[in-house]
Design a protein around this motif. Structure first.
Motif, PDB file in Angstrom:
ATOM      1  N   LEU A  75      11.908 -48.428  -8.776  1.00  0.00           N
ATOM      2  CA  LEU A  75      13.305 -48.827  -8.553  1.00  0.00           C
ATOM      3  C   LEU A  75      13.413 -49.986  -7.564  1.00  0.00           C
ATOM      4  N   LEU A  76      12.602 -49.949  -6.525  1.00  0.00           N
ATOM      5  CA  LEU A  76      12.629 -51.043  -5.551  1.00  0.00           C
ATOM      6  C   LEU A  76      12.112 -52.334  -6.170  1.00  0.00           C
ATOM      7  N   ILE A  77      11.088 -52.249  -7.015  1.00  0.00           N
ATOM      8  CA  ILE A  77      10.537 -53.435  -7.671  1.00  0.00           C
ATOM      9  C   ILE A  77      11.567 -54.073  -8.607  1.00  0.00           C
ATOM     10  N   ILE A  78      12.296 -53.244  -9.367  1.00  0.00           N
ATOM     11  CA  ILE A  78      13.272 -53.807 -10.303  1.00  0.00           C
ATOM     12  C   ILE A  78      14.617 -54.103  -9.643  1.00  0.00           C
ATOM     13  N   GLY A  79      14.725 -53.807  -8.355  1.00  0.00           N
ATOM     14  CA  GLY A  79      15.939 -54.133  -7.616  1.00  0.00           C
ATOM     15  C   GLY A  79      17.094 -53.188  -7.865  1.00  0.00           C
ATOM     16  N   ALA A  80      16.783 -51.910  -8.063  1.00  0.00           N
ATOM     17  CA  ALA A  80      17.830 -50.919  -8.306  1.00  0.00           C
ATOM     18  C   ALA A  80      17.689 -49.742  -7.341  1.00  0.00           C
ATOM     19  N   PRO A  81      17.769 -49.994  -6.036  1.00  0.00           N
ATOM     20  CA  PRO A  81      17.571 -48.905  -5.075  1.00  0.00           C
ATOM     21  C   PRO A  81      18.667 -47.834  -5.121  1.00  0.00           C
ATOM     22  N   GLU A  82      19.820 -48.152  -5.742  1.00  0.00           N
ATOM     23  CA  GLU A  82      20.889 -47.151  -5.813  1.00  0.00           C
ATOM     24  C   GLU A  82      20.509 -45.972  -6.701  1.00  0.00           C
ATOM     25  N   GLY A  83      19.461 -46.106  -7.478  1.00  0.00           N
ATOM     26  CA  GLY A  83      19.004 -45.002  -8.319  1.00  0.00           C
ATOM     27  C   GLY A  83      18.010 -44.107  -7.612  1.00  0.00           C
ATOM     28  N   HIS A  84      18.007 -44.137  -6.280  1.00  0.00           N
ATOM     29  CA  HIS A  84      17.020 -43.374  -5.496  1.00  0.00           C
ATOM     30  C   HIS A  84      17.042 -41.871  -5.779  1.00  0.00           C
ATOM     31  N   TRP A  85      18.140 -41.344  -6.277  1.00  0.00           N
ATOM     32  CA  TRP A  85      18.221 -39.914  -6.594  1.00  0.00           C
ATOM     33  C   TRP A  85      17.221 -39.528  -7.678  1.00  0.00           C
ATOM     34  N   VAL A  86      16.799 -40.513  -8.490  1.00  0.00           N
ATOM     35  CA  VAL A  86      15.824 -40.258  -9.547  1.00  0.00           C
ATOM     36  C   VAL A  86      14.492 -39.805  -8.943  1.00  0.00           C
ATOM     37  N   ALA A  87      14.222 -40.210  -7.720  1.00  0.00           N
ATOM     38  CA  ALA A  87      12.980 -39.801  -7.056  1.00  0.00           C
ATOM     39  C   ALA A  87      12.915 -38.282  -6.891  1.00  0.00           C
ATOM     40  N   LEU A  88      14.059 -37.630  -6.758  1.00  0.00           N
ATOM     41  CA  LEU A  88      14.062 -36.163  -6.663  1.00  0.00           C
ATOM     42  C   LEU A  88      13.630 -35.539  -7.988  1.00  0.00           C
ATOM     43  N   LEU A  89      14.090 -36.112  -9.096  1.00  0.00           N
ATOM     44  CA  LEU A  89      13.619 -35.650 -10.406  1.00  0.00           C
ATOM     45  C   LEU A  89      12.128 -35.932 -10.558  1.00  0.00           C
ATOM     46  N   GLY A  90      11.683 -37.057 -10.009  1.00  0.00           N
ATOM     47  CA  GLY A  90      10.266 -37.398 -10.041  1.00  0.00           C
ATOM     48  C   GLY A  90       9.426 -36.404  -9.265  1.00  0.00           C
ATOM     49  N   ALA A  91       9.939 -35.968  -8.118  1.00  0.00           N
ATOM     50  CA  ALA A  91       9.207 -34.969  -7.328  1.00  0.00           C
ATOM     51  C   ALA A  91       9.082 -33.656  -8.102  1.00  0.00           C
ATOM     52  N   LEU A  92      10.150 -33.250  -8.752  1.00  0.00           N
ATOM     53  CA  LEU A  92      10.097 -32.045  -9.578  1.00  0.00           C
ATOM     54  C   LEU A  92       9.094 -32.230 -10.712  1.00  0.00           C
ATOM     55  N   SER A  93       9.163 -33.369 -11.372  1.00  0.00           N
ATOM     56  CA  SER A  93       8.245 -33.662 -12.468  1.00  0.00           C
ATOM     57  C   SER A  93       6.791 -33.657 -11.994  1.00  0.00           C
ATOM     58  N   GLY A  94       6.537 -34.283 -10.853  1.00  0.00           N
ATOM     59  CA  GLY A  94       5.178 -34.332 -10.313  1.00  0.00           C
ATOM     60  C   GLY A  94       4.644 -32.954  -9.985  1.00  0.00           C
ATOM     61  N   ALA A  95       5.488 -32.127  -9.398  1.00  0.00           N
ATOM     62  CA  ALA A  95       5.062 -30.762  -9.062  1.00  0.00           C
ATOM     63  C   ALA A  95       4.781 -29.949 -10.322  1.00  0.00           C
ATOM     64  N   VAL A  96       5.644 -30.085 -11.327  1.00  0.00           N
ATOM     65  CA  VAL A  96       5.440 -29.353 -12.587  1.00  0.00           C
ATOM     66  C   VAL A  96       4.182 -29.853 -13.300  1.00  0.00           C
ATOM     67  N   THR A  97       4.011 -31.165 -13.352  1.00  0.00           N
ATOM     68  CA  THR A  97       2.821 -31.740 -13.993  1.00  0.00           C
ATOM     69  C   THR A  97       1.555 -31.241 -13.303  1.00  0.00           C
ATOM     70  N   ALA A  98       1.535 -31.321 -11.985  1.00  0.00           N
ATOM     71  CA  ALA A  98       0.352 -30.918 -11.219  1.00  0.00           C
ATOM     72  C   ALA A  98       0.080 -29.421 -11.351  1.00  0.00           C
ATOM     73  N   HIS A  99       1.127 -28.610 -11.299  1.00  0.00           N
ATOM     74  CA  HIS A  99       0.942 -27.167 -11.425  1.00  0.00           C
ATOM     75  C   HIS A  99       0.423 -26.814 -12.820  1.00  0.00           C
ATOM     76  N   THR A 100       0.980 -27.455 -13.834  1.00  0.00           N
ATOM     77  CA  THR A 100       0.526 -27.200 -15.201  1.00  0.00           C
ATOM     78  C   THR A 100      -0.927 -27.625 -15.365  1.00  0.00           C
ATOM     79  N   TRP A 101      -1.288 -28.759 -14.784  1.00  0.00           N
ATOM     80  CA  TRP A 101      -2.676 -29.223 -14.830  1.00  0.00           C
ATOM     81  C   TRP A 101      -3.596 -28.220 -14.127  1.00  0.00           C
ATOM     82  N   TRP A 102      -3.187 -27.771 -12.973  1.00  0.00           N
ATOM     83  CA  TRP A 102      -3.971 -26.798 -12.211  1.00  0.00           C
ATOM     84  C   TRP A 102      -4.214 -25.544 -13.039  1.00  0.00           C
ATOM     85  N   ARG A 103      -3.174 -25.018 -13.663  1.00  0.00           N
ATOM     86  CA  ARG A 103      -3.303 -23.784 -14.445  1.00  0.00           C
ATOM     87  C   ARG A 103      -4.009 -24.014 -15.781  1.00  0.00           C
ATOM     88  N   SER A 104      -3.621 -25.047 -16.493  1.00  0.00           N
ATOM     89  CA  SER A 104      -4.148 -25.269 -17.841  1.00  0.00           C
ATOM     90  C   SER A 104      -5.615 -25.679 -17.838  1.00  0.00           C
TER      91      SER A 104
END
Length: 137
Positions: A101-130
Protein backbone atom coordinates in the motif's frame (compact mmCIF):
# COMPACT_ATOMS: atom_id res chain seq x y z
CA UNK A 1 2.82 -30.02 -2.28
CA UNK A 2 -0.80 -30.37 -1.12
CA UNK A 3 0.13 -28.97 2.31
CA UNK A 4 1.52 -25.81 0.70
CA UNK A 5 -1.46 -25.42 -1.64
CA UNK A 6 -3.92 -25.94 1.21
CA UNK A 7 -2.09 -23.37 3.33
CA UNK A 8 -2.19 -20.75 0.57
CA UNK A 9 -5.86 -21.40 -0.21
CA UNK A 10 -7.00 -21.22 3.42
CA UNK A 11 -4.90 -18.10 4.02
CA UNK A 12 -6.46 -16.52 0.94
CA UNK A 13 -9.97 -17.35 2.12
CA UNK A 14 -9.21 -15.93 5.59
CA UNK A 15 -8.26 -12.57 4.09
CA UNK A 16 -10.89 -12.49 1.34
CA UNK A 17 -13.94 -13.67 3.30
CA UNK A 18 -14.94 -10.35 4.88
CA UNK A 19 -14.47 -8.20 1.75
CA UNK A 20 -16.26 -10.89 -0.27
CA UNK A 21 -19.43 -10.35 1.76
CA UNK A 22 -19.52 -6.80 0.44
CA UNK A 23 -18.45 -7.53 -3.12
CA UNK A 24 -20.90 -10.42 -3.54
CA UNK A 25 -23.69 -8.22 -2.19
CA UNK A 26 -22.73 -5.44 -4.61
CA UNK A 27 -22.47 -7.93 -7.47
CA UNK A 28 -25.94 -9.34 -6.81
CA UNK A 29 -27.34 -5.84 -6.46
CA UNK A 30 -25.74 -4.79 -9.76
CA UNK A 31 -27.44 -7.58 -11.72
CA UNK A 32 -30.30 -5.85 -13.50
CA UNK A 33 -33.35 -8.09 -13.75
CA UNK A 34 -31.59 -11.34 -12.98
CA UNK A 35 -29.30 -13.18 -15.34
CA UNK A 36 -30.70 -11.69 -18.56
CA UNK A 37 -29.76 -8.16 -17.61
CA UNK A 38 -28.08 -6.99 -20.78
CA UNK A 39 -24.72 -8.77 -20.60
CA UNK A 40 -23.69 -7.49 -17.19
CA UNK A 41 -23.12 -10.95 -15.71
CA UNK A 42 -19.34 -11.00 -16.24
CA UNK A 43 -18.64 -7.62 -14.56
CA UNK A 44 -20.84 -8.68 -11.63
CA UNK A 45 -19.08 -12.03 -11.33
CA UNK A 46 -15.71 -10.28 -11.51
CA UNK A 47 -16.74 -7.92 -8.72
CA UNK A 48 -17.86 -10.88 -6.60
CA UNK A 49 -14.54 -12.73 -6.89
CA UNK A 50 -12.27 -9.67 -6.83
CA UNK A 51 -11.13 -10.10 -3.19
CA UNK A 52 -9.89 -13.62 -3.99
CA UNK A 53 -8.28 -12.48 -7.27
CA UNK A 54 -6.37 -9.75 -5.43
CA UNK A 55 -5.50 -11.82 -2.36
CA UNK A 56 -4.26 -15.09 -3.85
CA UNK A 57 -1.14 -13.70 -5.57
CA UNK A 58 -0.18 -11.80 -2.42
CA UNK A 59 -0.59 -14.85 -0.18
CA UNK A 60 1.15 -17.10 -2.71
CA UNK A 61 4.02 -14.68 -3.26
CA UNK A 62 4.54 -14.08 0.44
CA UNK A 63 4.42 -17.82 1.13
CA UNK A 64 7.01 -18.56 -1.54
CA UNK A 65 9.34 -15.63 -0.83
CA UNK A 66 9.14 -15.52 2.94
CA UNK A 67 7.24 -18.54 4.24
CA UNK A 68 9.47 -21.22 2.76
CA UNK A 69 12.59 -19.34 3.88
CA UNK A 70 11.07 -19.03 7.34
CA UNK A 71 10.50 -22.80 7.41
CA UNK A 72 14.16 -23.43 6.60
CA UNK A 73 15.28 -20.92 9.24
CA UNK A 74 13.03 -22.35 11.95
CA UNK A 75 14.13 -25.92 11.16
CA UNK A 76 17.83 -25.06 11.18
CA UNK A 77 17.58 -23.17 14.45
CA UNK A 78 15.32 -25.85 15.93
CA UNK A 79 12.66 -23.28 16.83
CA UNK A 80 9.79 -24.88 14.91
CA UNK A 81 6.60 -24.49 16.94
CA UNK A 82 3.04 -23.63 16.11
CA UNK A 83 3.44 -20.31 17.92
CA UNK A 84 6.63 -19.43 16.02
CA UNK A 85 4.87 -20.04 12.71
CA UNK A 86 1.67 -18.22 13.63
CA UNK A 87 3.40 -15.15 15.07
CA UNK A 88 5.77 -14.95 12.12
CA UNK A 89 2.88 -15.45 9.70
CA UNK A 90 0.82 -12.74 11.36
CA UNK A 91 3.73 -10.27 11.32
CA UNK A 92 4.51 -11.00 7.66
CA UNK A 93 0.83 -10.91 6.80
CA UNK A 94 0.54 -7.51 8.41
CA UNK A 95 3.74 -6.07 6.93
CA UNK A 96 3.46 -7.19 3.30
CA UNK A 97 0.10 -5.50 2.47
CA UNK A 98 1.20 -2.41 4.37
CA UNK A 99 4.40 -2.16 2.31
CA UNK A 100 2.46 -2.76 -0.92
CA UNK A 101 0.00 0.00 0.00
CA UNK A 102 2.82 2.41 0.78
CA UNK A 103 4.56 1.59 -2.52
CA UNK A 104 1.41 2.23 -4.57
CA UNK A 105 0.65 5.38 -2.58
CA UNK A 106 -2.53 4.21 -0.88
CA UNK A 107 -1.78 4.36 2.86
CA UNK A 108 -5.47 4.95 3.66
CA UNK A 109 -6.03 1.25 3.04
CA UNK A 110 -3.93 0.37 6.11
CA UNK A 111 -6.86 -1.57 7.61
CA UNK A 112 -6.14 -4.26 5.00
CA UNK A 113 -3.00 -5.09 6.99
CA UNK A 114 -5.26 -6.50 9.73
CA UNK A 115 -6.79 -8.90 7.20
CA UNK A 116 -3.24 -9.70 6.12
CA UNK A 117 -2.26 -10.56 9.68
CA UNK A 118 -5.22 -12.91 9.95
CA UNK A 119 -4.35 -14.44 6.59
CA UNK A 120 -0.69 -14.88 7.58
CA UNK A 121 -1.60 -16.57 10.84
CA UNK A 122 -4.07 -18.91 9.12
CA UNK A 123 -1.60 -19.72 6.33
CA UNK A 124 1.21 -20.41 8.80
CA UNK A 125 -0.97 -22.48 11.13
CA UNK A 126 -2.30 -24.54 8.23
CA UNK A 127 1.25 -25.08 6.98
CA UNK A 128 2.37 -26.12 10.45
CA UNK A 129 -0.45 -28.66 10.77
CA UNK A 130 -0.64 -29.90 7.18
CA UNK A 131 3.08 -30.37 6.64
CA UNK A 132 3.20 -32.72 9.63
CA UNK A 133 0.29 -34.96 8.64
CA UNK A 134 1.07 -38.27 6.95
CA UNK A 135 1.44 -37.72 3.18
CA UNK A 136 0.81 -33.97 3.67
CA UNK A 137 -2.96 -34.38 3.37
Amino acid sequence: MWAFTKSVLLGTLAAAALPSIFTVTLAIDSLPEGLDGGGRLFPSLWLAILPIVVTIPIVLGTSVLFGLALTVLLKRTEHETAAAYMISGAVLGFAVPLVILLIIGAPEGHWVALLGALSGAVTAHTWWRSAREPNGS
